[in-house]
Design an enzyme around this catalytic site. Structure first.
Site, PDB file in Angstrom:
ATOM      1  N   LEU A   1       0.722  -1.309   0.051  1.00  0.00           N
ATOM      2  CA  LEU A   1       0.107  -0.054  -0.042  1.00  0.00           C
ATOM      3  C   LEU A   1       0.925   1.286   0.078  1.00  0.00           C
ATOM      4  O   LEU A   1       1.768   1.313   0.882  1.00  0.00           O
ATOM      5  CB  LEU A   1      -1.077   0.094   1.353  1.00  0.00           C
ATOM      6  CG  LEU A   1      -1.915   0.950   1.268  1.00  0.00           C
ATOM      7  CD1 LEU A   1      -2.912   0.817  -0.041  1.00  0.00           C
ATOM      8  CD2 LEU A   1      -2.835   0.674   2.524  1.00  0.00           C
ATOM      9  N   ASP A   2       0.646   2.248  -0.869  1.00  0.00           N
ATOM     10  CA  ASP A   2       1.424   3.462  -1.071  1.00  0.00           C
ATOM     11  C   ASP A   2       1.810   4.017   0.175  1.00  0.00           C
ATOM     12  O   ASP A   2       1.156   4.007   1.094  1.00  0.00           O
ATOM     13  CB  ASP A   2       0.867   4.298  -2.166  1.00  0.00           C
ATOM     14  CG  ASP A   2       0.780   3.841  -3.434  1.00  0.00           C
ATOM     15  OD1 ASP A   2       1.753   2.811  -3.705  1.00  0.00           O
ATOM     16  OD2 ASP A   2       0.272   4.404  -4.323  1.00  0.00           O
ATOM     17  N   SER A   3       3.215   4.797   0.195  1.00  0.00           N
ATOM     18  CA  SER A   3       3.122   5.314   1.544  1.00  0.00           C
ATOM     19  C   SER A   3       2.167   6.549   1.875  1.00  0.00           C
ATOM     20  O   SER A   3       1.932   7.016   2.729  1.00  0.00           O
ATOM     21  CB  SER A   3       4.455   5.937   1.740  1.00  0.00           C
ATOM     22  OG  SER A   3       4.797   6.799   0.433  1.00  0.00           O
TER      23      SER A   3
END
Length: 283
Positions: free
Chosen positions: A68-70
């Protein structure tokens, strides 16, 4: 302070856990950072010390089922013990997202963390235009992944190579599936979408492509994963204050009951409105 016998009991309980559960990832840290924080908390609670030079000998095996993207938040499915072998199934299961996009600005990362690369007018875009254009992005479609991603080139993440200034080849378009896609809100330049998709789908690419289709440009301002496989954000994702051995034991036990309900995760039917993160182990 816990007694020595209590610590031993906690350690045994922790190391005997095998299964899947979900945690809530906050916006900011990477998925790997969150996994390592979780591992540190659990080992500390159990009174287990892991020597930094002996990381190859796994005292506690943890992994997550899809980066999951930062800049994103929401459900992060975690495998513990032998449960890490089940994580590959989470990659192909359906996922749900709520995303806020912004028309008029494109960025190199396709989200708000990137550098603005293009500015376009968006005044001509109506809600009807937006809803009509979404038809092109439902069902089985081809999608080009963003360069800033966890996909790899020569064993290294594309995003890391780009940051180092190295030459990166864009990955070719690949088939993905969108089960449902709808407008939740439209307040130009902002728009909110609800998305249910299969594995390998990038919401950032969707928003970027949507901007182009509407003769403008766009990027993701906010992204929340509300569901992955059978795990939902509201019902199953443990907040950080519940990252304890007792709570995770309960979550793993609940997960055993949830998994069978997602056996048909690859067989979801395309939504009737259609008109036509990589398994990572903590170190």
């Amino acid at each position: 302070m816990a007694s020595s016998s209590g610590s031993v009991a906690l350690a045994e309980k922790l190391q005997g856990l095998n299964g899947l559960f979900a945690i809530h990832k906050k916006k900011g840290p990477t998925s790997a950072d969150v996994l390592n924080l979780l591992k540190t908390k659990l080992l500390k609670e159990a009174g287990i010390k892991q020597h930094p030079m002996k990381r190859k000998k796994q005292i506690l095996k943890l992994g997550h089922g899809g980066t999951l993207d930062s800049a994103a938040s929401g459900v992060l499915v975690v495998g513990i013990g032998k449960g890490t072998k089940m994580l590959s199934g989470m990659l192909s299961c359906s996922k749900k997202y709520t995303t806020v996009g912004e028309f008029g600005k494109a960025t190199d990362t396709f989200d708000a963390l990137g550098t603005v690369t293009e500015v376009q007018s968006y005044d001509h875009i109506t809600k009807d235009d937006l809803e009509s254009t979404l038809k092109k992005f439902r069902g089985n479609i081809m999608q080009t992944p963003p360069i800033y991603s966890a996909l790899k080139q020569n064993g290294q993440r594309l995003s890391c190579l780009v940051k180092k200034g190295e030459a990166v080849e864009a990955k070719p378009a690949r088939p993905v599936v969108v089960f449902s896609l709808s407008v939740q809100d439209y307040n130009p330049p902002l728009f909110t979408l609800n998305v249910e998709c299969g594995g390998g789908f990038y919401v950032r690419s969707l928003v970027n492509d949507l901007g182009k289709e509407l003769s403008s440009c766009a990027h993701v301002k906010e992204l929340i994963r509300t569901k992955q496989g059978p795990f939902t954000l509201d019902e199953h994702a443990l907040q950080e204050e519940k990252w304890t051995i007792v709570e995770i034991v309960k979550a793993v036990e609940s997960g055993v009951q949830l998994i069978p309900s997602e056996v048909a995760c690859k067989k979801l039917k395309i939504d009737s409105q259609d008109d036509s993160e990589q398994v990572k182990e903590a170190t």
